[in-house]
Each structure stands twice: as structure tokens, then as C-alpha cells.
Design an enzyme around this catalytic site. Sequence first.
Site, mmCIF file in Angstrom:
data_model
loop_
_atom_site.group_PDB
_atom_site.id
_atom_site.type_symbol
_atom_site.label_atom_id
_atom_site.label_comp_id
_atom_site.label_asym_id
_atom_site.label_seq_id
_atom_site.Cartn_x
_atom_site.Cartn_y
_atom_site.Cartn_z
ATOM 1 N N ASP A 1 5.874 -0.820 37.435
ATOM 2 C CA ASP A 1 7.260 -0.332 37.483
ATOM 3 C C ASP A 1 7.158 1.194 37.391
ATOM 4 O O ASP A 1 7.241 1.768 36.318
ATOM 5 C CB ASP A 1 8.067 -0.908 36.321
ATOM 6 C CG ASP A 1 9.542 -0.551 36.414
ATOM 7 O OD1 ASP A 1 10.156 -0.869 37.447
ATOM 8 O OD2 ASP A 1 10.072 0.075 35.470
ATOM 9 N N CYS B 1 3.465 0.916 33.220
ATOM 10 C CA CYS B 1 4.428 1.934 32.765
ATOM 11 C C CYS B 1 5.503 1.196 31.976
ATOM 12 O O CYS B 1 6.630 1.021 32.431
ATOM 13 C CB CYS B 1 5.030 2.677 33.946
ATOM 14 S SG CYS B 1 3.794 3.343 35.093
ATOM 15 N N PRO C 1 10.481 1.067 27.583
ATOM 16 C CA PRO C 1 10.393 0.713 26.159
ATOM 17 C C PRO C 1 9.909 -0.718 25.877
ATOM 18 O O PRO C 1 9.965 -1.171 24.747
ATOM 19 C CB PRO C 1 11.830 0.892 25.679
ATOM 20 C CG PRO C 1 12.663 0.553 26.874
ATOM 21 C CD PRO C 1 11.876 1.028 28.073
ATOM 22 N N GLY C 2 9.469 -1.427 26.916
ATOM 23 C CA GLY C 2 8.820 -2.723 26.687
ATOM 24 C C GLY C 2 9.609 -3.950 27.079
ATOM 25 O O GLY C 2 9.150 -5.073 26.856
ATOM 26 N N CYS D 1 13.580 1.712 39.787
ATOM 27 C CA CYS D 1 15.038 1.651 39.561
ATOM 28 C C CYS D 1 15.731 2.691 40.441
ATOM 29 O O CYS D 1 16.572 3.456 39.994
ATOM 30 C CB CYS D 1 15.385 1.856 38.083
ATOM 31 S SG CYS D 1 14.816 3.417 37.386
ATOM 32 N N ASP E 1 1.535 2.813 28.273
ATOM 33 C CA ASP E 1 2.302 3.968 28.747
ATOM 34 C C ASP E 1 1.567 5.250 28.386
ATOM 35 O O ASP E 1 0.589 5.234 27.643
ATOM 36 C CB ASP E 1 3.742 3.970 28.233
ATOM 37 C CG ASP E 1 4.710 4.405 29.348
ATOM 38 O OD1 ASP E 1 4.459 5.464 29.970
ATOM 39 O OD2 ASP E 1 5.685 3.678 29.621
#
Length: 450
Positions: A334, A265, A268-269, A387, A289
Site C-alpha cells: 500500500d 507500508c 497505522p496498521g 488511496c 514502516d
Amino acid sequence: MTNGINTREMILEILLQIDEEGEHSHIAIRNALSKYQFLPKQERAFVTRVCEGTLEYRIYIDYIINSFSKITVDKMKPPIREILRSAVYQLKFMDRVPDSAVCNEAVKLAQKKGFYNLKPFVNGVLRTVARQMDELEYPSREKNLVKYLSVKYSMPEPLVLRWLNVYGEETTEKMLADFLEEKSLTVRCRTYLNSVEETCESLRAQGVTVEDAPYLPYAKKISDFNHILALDAFIQGKIMVQDVSSMLVAEIANPSKGDYVIDLCAAPGGKSLHMGDKMEGFGTVDARDVSQYKVDLIEENIHRAGAINVQAKVKDATVFDVDSECQADIVLADVPCSGYGVIGKKPEIKYRSTAQKQEELVILQRNILDKAAEYVKPRGVLIFSTCTIAKEENEENMMWFMNNHPFKLESIDEYIPDELKSETTALGYLQLLPGVHGTDGFFIARFRRK
């Protein structure tokens, strides 16, 4: 008003987009400012601050409005509600604009939006707030701790109660306070091609204030710049916007040159590129993604960074990819989560939280982890991260994973700085808390396939 643009009307449209259409705050603000790029720095800063502040302090602001208005906030028409909220934010938290001007501009905006008959209402509420706000009584800490913390720190009561039960009063209040603090932007200086000092010199040459971020020597906090897109270090791919907590993923993964890494996932990298840098251009990072939009974000960063060992692909992490079975030295999972750890950056998260969403996320995470486990080579590594600070998504899913897959936790102490080491890191996982660790709220666990 600048160049025919009414900044307060911009603010209203952004807030309605966030509240009524469900847009993410950072995207709504960014899109609006991109549309009006000619706005002076001061006006851009005003729009950003009022939008972010109104959103961050919504519960506090609504408490003030409801104390002086006969009509409660939830019964108001959405444009009137957002006009009042943003005006009260200015009255309470901003000294630069006189109270009379705040009231007048709000009344004018109500009229412009077709609410001529509500001008007296808007005017009356705001002028009463301006006069009597400092005399207002707030909930008592002694009589109702949950209500007190909810209003003071603008956090919905169910979340306050949940964290009090898990983390206790002192830690909960530290987290709540941290969510409201203004923070510098954290970036990773790419040490693979440039020295940290060279990158910092480039930033300082453009007037940027550079400070050390905690734990990692290449992590820096930057401030005093208008737009990151105008910074040479960003344009040249010398820095990546990334929180320290996210940088610790690659440290804990500890890839070797030549490894094959799957990041499930990835958008943005940031973590994919960090892994690629740690492998010094060797090996392959397969950054995946679920949508083309997200893959485009990854590819934009790959191109800017000139990363030769990172490739982006559209792949749904919930769908098993037979070609990847037992292929990866390291898999990064993630996974999508509630995001409670980044409420300070995306305040709308706290208003959209429900118990049902939490349960759905736990199921989604387990679905992704099921697939992730199959991609890891025997004796390979799986990094599970989120997160968030929700135990259901973190520790409980970690235990579920170990009970259902041939993996064991592995100590992460050799990969992290001494000040982060604890009983849990010796076991193999780390829970970072906002206001306690100086980072976003973040969870990282390291598994080794048996």
C-alpha cells in the site's frame, strides 16, 4: 472563551500550523484538542468545524475575500489572512454566531496578535462581506467550467482540469461534491473475537449512532460521540477505524491460516490487523514502516487489539531486505501516494499537489514495488494499493509492474460484492471513486507470481 482559552485563537494557531508549517490537518486539530481536553463538547466541535471548514472551502473563501478587499489574500500577512478566512467561513456557513460577533472577535484577535493598525482593515472587509456577500457574482459555468468548478468546490484548477480530462464532467463533479460532504466515521467490527451485533450494542449503549457502511457486513458508520478514545468498543479493541476501501484490501488478499504476510507500508496498521484477524490468530503478519514513530502507531493498535500474530518492525520499503527474499505468501504494498482519494478527510492535500511531486511519487512507488516483487514466493500473491485516483500512480504503474516482473493480474471477482464487479475487476483491479462508490478514492490490484 472557556476556562481562559480563546477558541478563535486556537483556530488561528491550528490554521497557521497547517498552512505555514505544513502540518497535516487531522494531526494539528487532534494535538490542539488533546492539549485542552477540558474544553466542553460544544467548543471542541466549534474549533473542529471552523478549522476543517476554512481549509475545505479555502478557494471559495478567498474568492469572496478578494472580491471585497483591495489587498488580495496572497499579499496579506499570514495571521491576518487566516483570521479573515476563518471569519468569512463563519459568516458564510454558520448561522449560530451573529455576524457582528464574528466581526468583533476577528478584530479583537488581530489586535491581540499585534496588528493594531490593521483593525480597521479587518473590520471593513468583514462588515462589507457580511452585507454584500449574497450579491456576489461567481464564475459562469458556461463561460469557464474549470474556474466555476474550482471556486464552487474549492479545488485547485489543475486538479479540476486533470479529472475532467480523465473522468468527464459528471463524475468529476460527483467527486468534487463528495469531498466537501461531512461524513460519519467508518469502523471495522472485528468478527474474529466478537459478533458484529455485540459490538454495535456496546456502541449504542454509549449513545453512539450506528449505521451500515456499504459492501461489507462488518463495516459500520458511527456518529454522535464526543471522542472515540472514550468508547468501550474502541478501548477493548472490538473496532478499528478504517474506511471500507481499505478493508477491501484484506478481502481481495484472502489470506489462509498459517500464511506469512509482509505489509510493507503498514502504519497505522489497519490492514495488517485485518489480515491477522482473517487468519484467526494463526500465521504471521510482518507489519513494517519506515520510522519508529510509525511503528509505534502500529504497535499501539496491536496492543489494543490483542493481536497475537501481528508484529511491527522499522524497515524502509525502498531498501531491499535479503532475509525476506521469496519468503512471503502474500505481500501488501500500500504505497505512498498523492492521496487524492482522501481529500475529503485531509483537505490540505489538494493545495500541496504539484506535477513534480506526482512524478517523484511514481518513481518512489516503482522502487517499492521492485523490492516487494522479490519477497513473494513462487505462486504467491502481491496486492498493490493506493488511496489516490491518479492514473499515473495506479493503472500506469500496474502496467509498468507487469511489464517488468514475472507477475500476472488475477481476477478479484470472487472476493468482492456483486455491486463492485466490472470489466476491470474481472481482469484483477478496482478503482473506487469518491461520490460514485460511497468510499474513499482507492485503487487495488491483485497479482500472482508466475
